[in-house]
Design an enzyme around this catalytic site. Structure first.
Site, PDB file in Angstrom:
ATOM      1  N   GLU A  12       0.822  -1.209   0.000  1.00 29.46           N
ATOM      2  CA  GLU A  12       0.000   0.000   0.000  1.00 29.46           C
ATOM      3  C   GLU A  12       0.861   1.266   0.000  1.00 29.46           C
ATOM      4  O   GLU A  12       0.380   2.341  -0.306  1.00 29.46           O
ATOM      5  CB  GLU A  12      -0.922   0.021   1.227  1.00 29.46           C
ATOM      6  CG  GLU A  12      -1.997  -1.051   1.177  1.00 29.46           C
ATOM      7  CD  GLU A  12      -2.717  -1.228   2.514  1.00 29.46           C
ATOM      8  OE1 GLU A  12      -3.827  -1.776   2.503  1.00 29.46           O
ATOM      9  OE2 GLU A  12      -2.171  -0.841   3.563  1.00 29.46           O
ATOM     10  N   ASP A 221     -12.718  -6.903  -0.415  1.00 27.58           N
ATOM     11  CA  ASP A 221     -13.514  -8.107  -0.144  1.00 27.58           C
ATOM     12  C   ASP A 221     -14.816  -7.681   0.505  1.00 27.58           C
ATOM     13  O   ASP A 221     -14.999  -6.516   0.856  1.00 27.58           O
ATOM     14  CB  ASP A 221     -12.723  -9.039   0.797  1.00 27.58           C
ATOM     15  CG  ASP A 221     -12.371  -8.336   2.109  1.00 27.58           C
ATOM     16  OD1 ASP A 221     -13.194  -8.385   3.033  1.00 27.58           O
ATOM     17  OD2 ASP A 221     -11.293  -7.708   2.213  1.00 27.58           O
TER      18      ASP A 221
HETATM   19  N1  ADE Z   1      -9.087  -5.103   5.471  1.00 29.20           N
HETATM   20  C1  ADE Z   1      -9.456  -5.577   4.264  1.00 29.20           C
HETATM   21  N2  ADE Z   1     -10.463  -6.464   4.377  1.00 29.20           N
HETATM   22  C2  ADE Z   1     -10.739  -6.553   5.706  1.00 29.20           C
HETATM   23  C3  ADE Z   1     -11.649  -7.315   6.459  1.00 29.20           C
HETATM   24  N3  ADE Z   1     -12.478  -8.165   5.850  1.00 29.20           N
HETATM   25  N4  ADE Z   1     -11.644  -7.157   7.813  1.00 29.20           N
HETATM   26  C4  ADE Z   1     -10.792  -6.311   8.403  1.00 29.20           C
HETATM   27  N5  ADE Z   1      -9.893  -5.582   7.740  1.00 29.20           N
HETATM   28  C5  ADE Z   1      -9.865  -5.689   6.392  1.00 29.20           C
END
Ligand code: ADE
Length: 259
Positions: A12, A221
């Site tokens: 990142e 996600d």
């Molecule tokens: N960063 C990216 N996806 C995440 C998730 N599902 N839970 C916590 N932090 C995250």
């Protein structure tokens, strides 16, 4: 006005550090508390870049150092999040209008999510920084994404017509990857757009020191049982380009707006 820029994971922030070293031969590195703080100019703007590492403690410790040692005037966090808002999809961007620690629970002494002795659970992001970041995201998604992330890569991750969402981001020391956990979080925090592991910690420190902050997160996600799949390649092939592209637009626009 020096801007502190933090991220939680190497991919990142690595492109930003490389761009700074390319642009500014006088950029310096200072190691404090196991973190490297890169001080110099990025797209003409004075910045301090740092890999904060994952989690609330890591974010809070790094934020204090940025403020106390490097005297940054403002802070932006860039990274990934799980989308939990009904409209958030992989490849969208969420910019926080406020942050909250979803795992903070000091009941019965304080209300759920309330930070003890601060009399608040939510930390509003700085309105001006946030508006500037939103403009940069919109410009990036509209004009730069098609070249920054090739069509076939976007197709591989199901990213089509990504959108900007502005709303609540919740942080906790957990990677959320279960529909039941998402359901519970949405019931508890109905306005929630995204979950991650750092933003609200940084926000608390910024509040305590009176430093404006903003958080930008690319949705990697849906915080469900497939949340971990392709996480690393999404980060490398998609999200790192979002961070670099949005911050370039953000920093250049600020330079142009200078009196
Ligand atoms: N960063 C990216 N996806 C995440 C998730 N599902 N839970 C916590 N932090 C995250």
């Amino acid at each position: 006005m020096t801007l502190g820029i933090l991220a939680a994971i190497h991919d990142e922030v690595d492109d930003l550090i490389a761009a700074m070293r390319h642009e500014d031969a006088r950029a310096t590195v200072h190691t404090i508390g196991m973190r490297d703080y890169h001080v110099g100019h990025l797209h003409g703007h004075p910045v301090v870049l740092v890999l904060a590492r994952m989690g609330k403690v890591a974010a809070a410790a790094t934020t204090v150092t940025l403020i106390r040692e490097f005297k940054v005037d403002e802070i932006v966090f860039t990274g990934l999040a799980g989308g939990v808002g009904p409209q958030t999809r992989v490849g969208d961007v969420v910019v926080a209008d406020r942050t909250i620690q979803h795992d903070l629970d000091a009941r019965p002494f304080f209300a759920r999510h309330e930070v003890p002795l601060l009399d608040r659970a939510e930390f509003p992001a700085d309105a001006e920084l946030t508006a500037q970041l939103c403009r940069a995201v919109e410009d990036f998604l509209r004009d730069d994404l098609p070249t920054a992330v090739p069509t076939e890569v976007r197709a591989r991750f199901g990213v089509s017509e990504p959108r900007l969402h502005v709303g609540m981001i919740a942080s906790g020391d957990q990677f959320i990857n279960a529909p039941a956990a998402v359901g519970e979080l949405r019931a508890r925090l109905p306005a929630l757009e995204a979950v991650e592991m750092e933003g609200a910690a940084l926000a608390q420190v910024c509040h305590e020191f009176g430093v404006p902050y903003a958080v930008m997160r690319t949705i990697s996600d849906r915080a469900d049982d497939s949340a971990h799949i392709d996480f690393a390649s999404f980060l490398k092939d998609v999200a790192s380009h979002y961070s670099a592209g949005v911050l370039e637009r953000f920093l250049r626009a600020r330079q142009l707006a200078k009196p």
